[in-house]
Design a protein around this motif. Structure first.
Motif, short mmCIF file in Angstrom:
data_model
loop_
_atom_site.label_atom_id
_atom_site.label_comp_id
_atom_site.label_asym_id
_atom_site.label_seq_id
_atom_site.Cartn_x
_atom_site.Cartn_y
_atom_site.Cartn_z
N GLY A 104 -54.79 11.99 -35.76
CA GLY A 104 -55.26 11.72 -34.41
C GLY A 104 -54.31 12.18 -33.33
O GLY A 104 -54.57 11.96 -32.15
N ARG A 131 -69.81 12.66 -27.94
CA ARG A 131 -68.39 12.33 -27.90
C ARG A 131 -67.85 11.90 -29.27
O ARG A 131 -66.79 11.29 -29.35
N GLY A 132 -68.60 12.19 -30.30
CA GLY A 132 -68.07 11.92 -31.63
C GLY A 132 -68.85 10.90 -32.43
O GLY A 132 -68.40 10.51 -33.51
N SER A 150 -69.11 7.87 -33.27
CA SER A 150 -68.45 6.56 -33.26
C SER A 150 -66.95 6.77 -33.41
O SER A 150 -66.51 7.50 -34.30
N PHE A 151 -66.18 6.17 -32.52
CA PHE A 151 -64.73 6.34 -32.59
C PHE A 151 -64.00 5.13 -32.01
O PHE A 151 -64.58 4.31 -31.31
N ARG A 166 -60.18 4.39 -29.98
CA ARG A 166 -58.98 5.01 -29.42
C ARG A 166 -58.09 3.95 -28.80
O ARG A 166 -58.57 2.93 -28.30
N THR A 193 -69.71 3.69 -29.80
CA THR A 193 -70.66 4.07 -30.84
C THR A 193 -72.00 4.43 -30.20
O THR A 193 -72.57 3.63 -29.45
N ALA A 250 -62.91 17.75 -35.72
CA ALA A 250 -64.23 17.13 -35.67
C ALA A 250 -65.19 17.89 -34.77
O ALA A 250 -66.32 17.44 -34.58
N ILE A 305 -65.22 18.34 -31.42
CA ILE A 305 -65.61 17.49 -30.29
C ILE A 305 -64.74 17.82 -29.08
O ILE A 305 -63.52 17.64 -29.12
N TYR A 362 -56.46 8.26 -31.81
CA TYR A 362 -57.89 8.49 -32.01
C TYR A 362 -58.25 8.29 -33.48
O TYR A 362 -57.50 8.71 -34.37
N GLU A 363 -59.39 7.71 -33.71
CA GLU A 363 -59.94 7.61 -35.06
C GLU A 363 -61.44 7.86 -34.95
O GLU A 363 -62.19 7.03 -34.42
N TYR A 364 -61.88 9.03 -35.43
CA TYR A 364 -63.29 9.39 -35.37
C TYR A 364 -63.99 9.06 -36.68
O TYR A 364 -63.37 8.93 -37.73
#
Length: 450
Positions: A67, A172-173, A175-176, A178, A201, A397, A399, A428-430
């Motif tokens: 991340g 925007r990904g 679900s993530f 941050r 999400t 990812a 994004i 960040y964790e996607y």
């Protein structure tokens, strides 16, 4: 150097209940041909802007999948800088707000680098965007969308509302999570960070997604303050509705001191931003968010502009917040600007409506649909605040995102930075898995435990 205005588009007049038709099959056929799947021009300008070749999809060798997005272009050098000595030469490629920042601060300059079109989205998002072009419509005086679930609704925009909805709804990904910090420095540069853990999400990304459940909801958002101790434990929950006139944004606040959950109708429009010391409105976050109904929206056209881009240096783990934050503005030597094409969208307050900003000019990157720069004018027509979003591509990812966003107050000399990650653990964790139960008012008390 060229300044191209790619045609002027009048803002659409949408009478109540009227739907604006999607583009024709013939127009949509340009997507993936002369246009990218997201609606940008594939071709470059034959000079500084290159053609789009699919974007940056490969992580550099030194990326640790943690991340912390290391700079994929460490060898790029600053080509030149725009400052008080030459700003008039480049003013056509800047917003009035950017020029005003250079005029106000001798230390504020724009470092220009090679333009790299790194932006891209997952294949499924690009495919859905192409499908959206011929089926998604504006309804309810332009305040809602018909036949929309996800991805970019209007890759070939016909008016300002469609363009701003592209920013509001952009992928925007899924679900993530941050962990970020926000600072509001004093004019002398002193600051105390407020730290957040944020959960996002999309409705369609919920583990228990049901197409019939909450069809007017676009995404769910939860923001928990983790520092300083006097604010830690306070949590904001938002159910972001697509048509916020038909069904206003649902928002709740959990106050850890009172241990109670209450509705928060002021988390919208020009209500005060969370823990922002009066330095931003609720709809300043993400450079613009929420319902568009208080403004008339005009699509001015497209132009070439120097905007923050590939801002990996500003997200570097080797930097502290003290390295970035200076009196009046961030350390611009750490920033990177590139020449890109942007859509210029102007929002003008409707007669009879109230907002602290009378006029707002948005400059939206054609490749990502992210707002890159926004100028804000007060009720007397004076330029007041200037926002810049320092973009970077999440290359593992696919994004587009922001390293962080800034909002400068030209009158007070203060500013705000939101989204700092340099000193945070696991920025960040996607791909996080979440259910609708985690975004209920009842879940707020659990999230607010210190």
């Amino acid at each position: 150097m060229r300044n191209l205005l790619y045609g002027a588009f009048a803002g659409a007049f949408l009478s109540s209940g009227m739907a604006l038709a999607a583009v024709s099959q013939e127009e949509a056929a340009k997507l993936g041909a002369s246009l990218t799947p997201m609606g940008a021009e594939k071709a470059g300008n034959g000079d500084e802007i290159p053609s789009w070749d699919g974007g940056l999809t490969k992580a550099p060798a030194d990326y640790k999948d943690d991340g912390r997005y290391v700079n994929p272009f460490p060898g790029d050098k600053e080509l030149f800088r725009i400052d008080q000595s030459n700003v008039e030469q480049y003013a056509d490629h800047l917003s009035p707000g950017q020029v005003a920042m250079i005029d106000r601060y001798e230390s504020y300059f724009i470092p220009v680098y090679q333009s790299r079109r790194t932006a891209t989205y997952p294949d499924a998002v690009q495919k859905q965007t192409v499908e959206n072009a011929t089926k998604v419509e504006l309804v309810e005086s332009g305040n809602g969308l018909r036949n929309y679930q996800t991805a970019t609704p209007f890759p070939i925009p016909q008016n300002g509302l469609e363009a701003i909805f592209n920013h509001i709804t952009r992928y925007r990904g899924g679900s993530f999570t941050r962990n970020v910090a926000q600072v509001t420095p004093q004019p002398n540069g002193d600051f105390s960070p407020v730290k957040f853990t944020e959960y996002f999400t999309e409705r369609v990304a919920l583990d228990d997604y049901d197409p019939a459940e909450d069809p007017n909801v676009m995404f769910y958002f939860k923001q928990a303050i983790t520092a300083p101790s006097r604010l830690a434990g306070n949590v904001l929950l938002v159910h972001e509705t697509i048509n916020q006139v038909k069904e206003p944004r649902r928002a709740w606040l959990y106050n850890s001191g009172q241990r109670r959950v209450r509705r928060a109708p002021n988390v919208a429009y020009d209500g005060p931003g969370t823990a922002a010391d009066g330095q931003r409105t609720s709809d300043n976050l993400d450079l613009y968010n929420g319902a568009p109904d208080r403004y008339n929206w005009e699509l001015i056209g497209k132009k070439e502009m120097y905007i923050p881009y590939n801002s990996y240096r500003l997200a570097g783990a080797d930097l502290s917040y003290d390295d970035i934050i200076q009196p009046g503005h961030i350390d611009q030597s750490l920033a990177r600007y590139e020449l890109h094409r942007v859509w210029h969208v102007r929002a003008t307050l409707k007669d009879g409506e109230r907002h602290v900003y009378e006029v707002r000019d948005f400059y939206i990157d054609e490749d990502t649909w992210q707002i890159a720069v926004a100028d804000h004018y007060d009720g007397r027509g004076n330029l007041w605040r200037v926002a810049e979003a320092h973009a970077m591509q999440i290359y593992d990812a696919n994004i587009p995102a922001y390293a962080f966003e800034t909002l400068y107050d030209l009158l007070s000399g203060r500013y705000l930075v939101m989204g700092l990650t340099n000193e945070e653990d696991t920025p960040y964790e996607y791909g996080t898995e979440r259910s609708s139960r985690e975004y209920t008012p009842a879940a707020l008390r659990r999230a607010g435990v210190r």
